[in-house]
Design a protein around this motif. Sequence first.
Motif, PDB file in Angstrom:
ATOM      1  N   VAL A  16       0.895  -0.816   0.250  1.00  0.00           N
ATOM      2  CA  VAL A  16      -0.028   0.108   0.026  1.00  0.00           C
ATOM      3  C   VAL A  16       0.665   1.304   0.018  1.00  0.00           C
ATOM      4  N   GLY A  17       1.931   1.129   1.072  1.00  0.00           N
ATOM      5  CA  GLY A  17       2.463   1.740   0.123  1.00  0.00           C
ATOM      6  C   GLY A  17       4.054   2.839  -0.240  1.00  0.00           C
ATOM      7  N   ILE A  18       3.948   1.626  -1.219  1.00  0.00           N
ATOM      8  CA  ILE A  18       4.275   1.488  -2.452  1.00  0.00           C
ATOM      9  C   ILE A  18       3.511   2.458  -3.955  1.00  0.00           C
ATOM     10  N   VAL A  19       1.948   2.160  -3.538  1.00  0.00           N
ATOM     11  CA  VAL A  19       1.083   2.524  -4.276  1.00  0.00           C
ATOM     12  C   VAL A  19       0.788   3.773  -4.098  1.00  0.00           C
ATOM     13  N   GLY A  20       0.705   4.525  -2.627  1.00  0.00           N
ATOM     14  CA  GLY A  20       1.128   5.494  -1.886  1.00  0.00           C
ATOM     15  C   GLY A  20       2.238   6.667  -2.571  1.00  0.00           C
ATOM     16  N   LEU A  21       3.157   6.227  -3.126  1.00  0.00           N
ATOM     17  CA  LEU A  21       4.413   7.205  -3.575  1.00  0.00           C
ATOM     18  C   LEU A  21       4.332   6.746  -5.417  1.00  0.00           C
ATOM     19  N   ILE A  22       4.050   6.048  -5.687  1.00  0.00           N
ATOM     20  CA  ILE A  22       3.456   6.300  -6.994  1.00  0.00           C
ATOM     21  C   ILE A  22       2.573   7.227  -7.642  1.00  0.00           C
ATOM     22  N   VAL A  23       1.284   7.204  -6.578  1.00  0.00           N
ATOM     23  CA  VAL A  23       0.273   7.836  -6.801  1.00  0.00           C
ATOM     24  C   VAL A  23       0.832   9.588  -6.302  1.00  0.00           C
ATOM     25  N   GLY A  24       1.448   9.619  -5.333  1.00  0.00           N
ATOM     26  CA  GLY A  24       2.474  10.640  -4.933  1.00  0.00           C
ATOM     27  C   GLY A  24       2.939  11.292  -5.452  1.00  0.00           C
ATOM     28  N   THR A  25       3.640  10.541  -6.436  1.00  0.00           N
ATOM     29  CA  THR A  25       5.227  11.008  -7.293  1.00  0.00           C
ATOM     30  C   THR A  25       3.573  11.693  -8.740  1.00  0.00           C
ATOM     31  N   VAL A  26       2.928  11.320  -9.024  1.00  0.00           N
ATOM     32  CA  VAL A  26       2.587  11.382 -10.314  1.00  0.00           C
ATOM     33  C   VAL A  26       1.755  12.150 -10.152  1.00  0.00           C
ATOM     34  N   MET A  84      12.630  10.241  -5.367  1.00  0.00           N
ATOM     35  CA  MET A  84      11.923   9.504  -5.911  1.00  0.00           C
ATOM     36  C   MET A  84      10.998   8.721  -6.381  1.00  0.00           C
ATOM     37  N   ILE A  85      12.005   8.866  -7.639  1.00  0.00           N
ATOM     38  CA  ILE A  85      12.809   7.674  -8.125  1.00  0.00           C
ATOM     39  C   ILE A  85      13.377   6.728  -7.610  1.00  0.00           C
ATOM     40  N   VAL A  86      14.511   7.010  -6.924  1.00  0.00           N
ATOM     41  CA  VAL A  86      15.073   5.743  -5.881  1.00  0.00           C
ATOM     42  C   VAL A  86      14.041   4.899  -4.660  1.00  0.00           C
ATOM     43  N   GLY A  87      12.854   6.046  -4.455  1.00  0.00           N
ATOM     44  CA  GLY A  87      12.292   5.595  -3.385  1.00  0.00           C
ATOM     45  C   GLY A  87      11.629   4.591  -3.910  1.00  0.00           C
ATOM     46  N   ILE A  88      11.793   4.293  -5.189  1.00  0.00           N
ATOM     47  CA  ILE A  88      10.190   3.963  -5.847  1.00  0.00           C
ATOM     48  C   ILE A  88      10.733   2.367  -6.525  1.00  0.00           C
ATOM     49  N   ILE A  89      12.103   1.957  -6.931  1.00  0.00           N
ATOM     50  CA  ILE A  89      12.545   1.879  -7.190  1.00  0.00           C
ATOM     51  C   ILE A  89      13.688   1.151  -6.563  1.00  0.00           C
ATOM     52  N   VAL A  90      13.577   1.297  -5.519  1.00  0.00           N
ATOM     53  CA  VAL A  90      14.323   0.541  -4.108  1.00  0.00           C
ATOM     54  C   VAL A  90      13.452   0.001  -3.489  1.00  0.00           C
ATOM     55  N   SER A  91      12.541   0.718  -3.405  1.00  0.00           N
ATOM     56  CA  SER A  91      10.904  -0.037  -2.685  1.00  0.00           C
ATOM     57  C   SER A  91      10.385  -1.481  -2.945  1.00  0.00           C
ATOM     58  N   VAL A  92      10.199  -1.199  -4.589  1.00  0.00           N
ATOM     59  CA  VAL A  92       9.943  -2.557  -5.714  1.00  0.00           C
ATOM     60  C   VAL A  92      10.714  -3.362  -5.267  1.00  0.00           C
ATOM     61  N   ALA A  93      12.187  -3.506  -5.533  1.00  0.00           N
ATOM     62  CA  ALA A  93      12.919  -4.543  -5.248  1.00  0.00           C
ATOM     63  C   ALA A  93      12.488  -5.277  -3.636  1.00  0.00           C
ATOM     64  N   ILE A 167       0.155  12.195   0.824  1.00  0.00           N
ATOM     65  CA  ILE A 167       0.213  10.930  -0.365  1.00  0.00           C
ATOM     66  C   ILE A 167       0.969  10.564  -0.095  1.00  0.00           C
ATOM     67  N   ALA A 168       1.738  11.126  -0.869  1.00  0.00           N
ATOM     68  CA  ALA A 168       3.696  10.870  -0.768  1.00  0.00           C
ATOM     69  C   ALA A 168       3.643  10.216   0.654  1.00  0.00           C
ATOM     70  N   TRP A 169       3.961  11.163   1.688  1.00  0.00           N
ATOM     71  CA  TRP A 169       4.428  11.454   3.108  1.00  0.00           C
ATOM     72  C   TRP A 169       3.858   9.956   3.505  1.00  0.00           C
ATOM     73  N   GLY A 170       3.047   9.833   3.674  1.00  0.00           N
ATOM     74  CA  GLY A 170       1.803   8.668   4.093  1.00  0.00           C
ATOM     75  C   GLY A 170       2.249   7.511   3.654  1.00  0.00           C
ATOM     76  N   GLY A 171       2.239   7.214   2.556  1.00  0.00           N
ATOM     77  CA  GLY A 171       3.229   6.116   1.580  1.00  0.00           C
ATOM     78  C   GLY A 171       3.924   5.867   2.271  1.00  0.00           C
ATOM     79  N   ALA A 172       5.170   6.851   1.831  1.00  0.00           N
ATOM     80  CA  ALA A 172       6.914   6.283   2.664  1.00  0.00           C
ATOM     81  C   ALA A 172       6.534   6.022   4.464  1.00  0.00           C
ATOM     82  N   LEU A 173       5.118   6.101   5.133  1.00  0.00           N
ATOM     83  CA  LEU A 173       5.614   5.943   6.319  1.00  0.00           C
ATOM     84  C   LEU A 173       4.960   4.296   6.467  1.00  0.00           C
ATOM     85  N   LEU A 174       4.154   3.851   5.042  1.00  0.00           N
ATOM     86  CA  LEU A 174       3.473   3.284   6.165  1.00  0.00           C
ATOM     87  C   LEU A 174       5.001   2.039   4.619  1.00  0.00           C
TER      88      LEU A 174
END
Length: 213
Positions: A16-26, A84-93, A167-174
């Motif tokens: 859920v946090g990664i989805v929040g990061l992607i939505v917040g970034t876009v 943000m891009i690095v955070g999303i890629i690292v989180s998905v990995a 949204i990005a803050w919430g996704g990062a915390l999750l």
Amino acid sequence: MANSGIQLLGFFLSLVGIVGLIVGTVLPQWKMSAYIGDNIITAVAMYQGLWMSCAFQSTGQLQCKIYDSILQLDSSLQATRALMIVGIIVSVAGLGVACMGMKCTTCGGSDKLRKSRIAMIGGIILLIGGLCAIVACSWFAHNVIRAFYNPYTPVNTKFEFGMAIFIAWGGALLDVLGGAMLAASCPRKKQVSRYPNMPGSRSSPPSSNKEYV
């Protein structure tokens, strides 16, 4: 069973946090025009994000424009994008690594201790990705606050926080919370007693009580 439940909860929180990061970034609503002073009544609301800027008119029409050149952007905005891009890629990995080490999956072998260690490594990677996103959001928020309280900033160009940064803050915390739960799910090794059981400590066979005359 409790360890498996913690892994599942951490996995879904991170997902859920990664989805929040992607939505917040876009989304473009990282900062929005502030209605203060003589700017309380306006026909246009301005939004600015990491990739585009938008103007929302009182008639309900929304016009967005993607930033033309990356080199013309502010250095802080470029750094926020990169983090943000690095955070999303690292989180998905990290989520993929943690999935291989979870008890409810068959990949990663049948060794439970090894799978738990793989899940712990995935949790640590998720922690790193979530921390990158937190740093990016906090840095962007700091720049917004500094420009807002700068007395030399014109009133009609002041901005405040938009929906996307929350949204990005919430996704990062999750993401961080889920990664911490996965990292803490590795069981400890069972302590082996240093002193083995002595042969004399076993119960001796019952002695015969025969009486000889």
